[in-house]
Write a protein that holds these residues in place. Structure first.
Motif, PDB file in Angstrom:
ATOM      1  N   GLY A  43     -13.042  -8.884  -9.651  1.00 50.94           N
ATOM      2  CA  GLY A  43     -13.410  -7.642  -8.993  1.00 50.94           C
ATOM      3  C   GLY A  43     -12.230  -7.006  -8.287  1.00 50.94           C
ATOM      4  O   GLY A  43     -11.114  -7.536  -8.288  1.00 50.94           O
ATOM      5  N   GLU A  44     -12.473  -5.854  -7.657  1.00 51.57           N
ATOM      6  CA  GLU A  44     -11.404  -5.201  -6.904  1.00 51.57           C
ATOM      7  C   GLU A  44     -11.094  -6.044  -5.667  1.00 51.57           C
ATOM      8  O   GLU A  44     -11.973  -6.658  -5.070  1.00 51.57           O
ATOM      9  N   ARG A  45      -9.825  -6.080  -5.310  1.00 51.42           N
ATOM     10  CA  ARG A  45      -9.383  -6.934  -4.219  1.00 51.42           C
ATOM     11  C   ARG A  45      -9.856  -6.390  -2.875  1.00 51.42           C
ATOM     12  O   ARG A  45      -9.642  -5.223  -2.561  1.00 51.42           O
ATOM     13  N   LEU A  46     -10.493  -7.240  -2.089  1.00 50.04           N
ATOM     14  CA  LEU A  46     -10.927  -6.846  -0.752  1.00 50.04           C
ATOM     15  C   LEU A  46      -9.709  -6.588   0.124  1.00 50.04           C
ATOM     16  O   LEU A  46      -8.822  -7.422   0.247  1.00 50.04           O
ATOM     17  N   ASN A  47      -9.677  -5.419   0.750  1.00 50.50           N
ATOM     18  CA  ASN A  47      -8.637  -5.102   1.731  1.00 50.50           C
ATOM     19  C   ASN A  47      -9.279  -4.338   2.881  1.00 50.50           C
ATOM     20  O   ASN A  47     -10.489  -4.083   2.879  1.00 50.50           O
ATOM     21  N   GLN A  48      -8.491  -3.967   3.862  1.00 46.67           N
ATOM     22  CA  GLN A  48      -9.051  -3.341   5.050  1.00 46.67           C
ATOM     23  C   GLN A  48      -9.686  -1.999   4.744  1.00 46.67           C
ATOM     24  O   GLN A  48     -10.745  -1.646   5.299  1.00 46.67           O
ATOM     25  N   SER A  49      -9.078  -1.242   3.858  1.00 45.67           N
ATOM     26  CA  SER A  49      -9.625   0.055   3.502  1.00 45.67           C
ATOM     27  C   SER A  49     -11.006  -0.082   2.867  1.00 45.67           C
ATOM     28  O   SER A  49     -11.931   0.684   3.186  1.00 45.67           O
ATOM     29  N   LEU A  50     -11.148  -1.058   1.985  1.00 45.02           N
ATOM     30  CA  LEU A  50     -12.443  -1.297   1.343  1.00 45.02           C
ATOM     31  C   LEU A  50     -13.475  -1.763   2.360  1.00 45.02           C
ATOM     32  O   LEU A  50     -14.628  -1.321   2.353  1.00 45.02           O
ATOM     33  N   GLU A  90     -25.149  -0.253  -2.208  1.00 42.71           N
ATOM     34  CA  GLU A  90     -24.318  -0.983  -3.168  1.00 42.71           C
ATOM     35  C   GLU A  90     -24.999  -2.298  -3.533  1.00 42.71           C
ATOM     36  O   GLU A  90     -25.650  -2.930  -2.682  1.00 42.71           O
ATOM     37  N   ILE A  91     -24.842  -2.710  -4.785  1.00 41.35           N
ATOM     38  CA  ILE A  91     -25.198  -4.057  -5.215  1.00 41.35           C
ATOM     39  C   ILE A  91     -23.887  -4.707  -5.650  1.00 41.35           C
ATOM     40  O   ILE A  91     -23.312  -4.342  -6.678  1.00 41.35           O
ATOM     41  N   ILE A  92     -23.401  -5.614  -4.834  1.00 41.71           N
ATOM     42  CA  ILE A  92     -22.053  -6.167  -4.980  1.00 41.71           C
ATOM     43  C   ILE A  92     -22.109  -7.545  -5.620  1.00 41.71           C
ATOM     44  O   ILE A  92     -22.931  -8.385  -5.251  1.00 41.71           O
ATOM     45  N   ILE A 148     -25.171  -4.308 -11.167  1.00 35.87           N
ATOM     46  CA  ILE A 148     -24.053  -4.327 -10.215  1.00 35.87           C
ATOM     47  C   ILE A 148     -23.392  -2.959 -10.114  1.00 35.87           C
ATOM     48  O   ILE A 148     -23.084  -2.331 -11.131  1.00 35.87           O
ATOM     49  N   THR A 149     -23.166  -2.513  -8.878  1.00 32.52           N
ATOM     50  CA  THR A 149     -22.474  -1.236  -8.666  1.00 32.52           C
ATOM     51  C   THR A 149     -21.025  -1.433  -8.252  1.00 32.52           C
ATOM     52  O   THR A 149     -20.226  -0.502  -8.343  1.00 32.52           O
ATOM     53  N   ARG A 150     -20.702  -2.649  -7.796  1.00 35.82           N
ATOM     54  CA  ARG A 150     -19.324  -2.898  -7.349  1.00 35.82           C
ATOM     55  C   ARG A 150     -19.040  -4.385  -7.433  1.00 35.82           C
ATOM     56  O   ARG A 150     -19.887  -5.202  -7.085  1.00 35.82           O
ATOM     57  N   GLU A 151     -17.853  -4.736  -7.912  1.00 38.50           N
ATOM     58  CA  GLU A 151     -17.426  -6.129  -7.962  1.00 38.50           C
ATOM     59  C   GLU A 151     -16.234  -6.312  -7.034  1.00 38.50           C
ATOM     60  O   GLU A 151     -15.305  -5.511  -7.045  1.00 38.50           O
ATOM     61  N   ILE A 152     -16.294  -7.367  -6.217  1.00 40.70           N
ATOM     62  CA  ILE A 152     -15.250  -7.571  -5.207  1.00 40.70           C
ATOM     63  C   ILE A 152     -14.731  -8.993  -5.281  1.00 40.70           C
ATOM     64  O   ILE A 152     -15.493  -9.948  -5.452  1.00 40.70           O
TER      65      ILE A 152
END
Length: 227
Positions: free
Chosen positions: A90-97, A82-84, A126-130
């Motif tokens: 971005g998507e909200r950081l949570n435990q599942s993520l 991943e390139i974050i 970017i592959t993922r935004e957090i």
């Protein structure tokens, strides 16, 4: 796991990895943290990494070229899962993520700064935004440190007790139940008798019940409708 963090202020990121659990994980060889100063990838005398935005408006924008050079160099050396990009949208950081990302081997984390990065960075690299929450920080460095902490502690061997991370809050969408330690009584304040009973099945049932009640009271949004 290897994590490469790209930043314009590397000083902010030094201390989180020089103490406690994260340092132990590094010392054990369970994780590698490499911090890259984006200014090392510029050609200007002033090490410029930002410029005015096209179309006018307040605030500077991180330039495409130095980010391209840094990421391209890193990608030439290994494959990244991943390139974050740390971003408030971005998507909200949570435990599942965090659980999911902790299973990866190689990560790049780009810390935004100023008004953010040139959109072409997000479009092509970017592959993922957090995001770590619905607020804006001066830069993505603190968010990157939070993300790293949340995933490194899940790597097997990092925590002293392998099952500790599995019983953390949010692992099953519930908050943690009340916890106690010695002394069993202090100023008349007593630990619940069930926790001193030695009956593990009943203790587990008590904890499950208290976790559910705690979640209903404080974070009902975490619960399914069946609760």
């Amino acid at each position: 796991m290897r994590i490469d963090i790209i930043t314009v202020v590397p000083e902010i990121l030094k201390s989180p990895f020089e103490a406690s659990i994260l340092k132990r994980a590094i010392d054990k060889g369970l994780v590698e943290i490499h911090i890259h100063n984006l200014r090392d990838y510029t050609n200007t005398n002033y090490k410029q990494v930002d410029d005015y935005q096209y179309g006018g408006g307040a605030g500077m924008v991180m330039m495409l070229e130095p980010i391209d050079k840094c990421i391209t160099k890193l990608k030439s050396e290994r494959k990244y899962d991943e390139i974050i990009y740390m971003s408030p949208d971005g998507e909200r950081l949570n435990q599942s993520l965090a659980n999911s990302i902790s299973l990866q081997e190689n990560l790049i984390i780009l810390c935004g700064h100023y008004k953010g990065v040139d959109q072409r960075v997000r479009d092509h690299f970017i592959t993922r935004e957090i995001s770590i929450g619905d607020y804006v920080l001066s830069g993505g460095e603190l968010g990157a440190a939070v993300l790293c902490d949340s995933i490194i502690r899940l790597i097997p061997g990092v925590l002293g007790n392998e099952t500790s991370a599995l019983t953390d809050a949010f692992q099953d969408n519930l908050l943690s139940p009340p916890i106690y330690t010695r002394p069993a009584e202090y100023k008349g304040w007593k630990v619940p008798d069930i926790l001193l009973s030695g009956h593990q099945k009943k203790i587990d049932e008590w904890r499950d019940e208290k976790a559910l009640l705690h979640t209903k009271a404080k974070r009902p949004d975490l619960l399914d409708e069946e609760y």
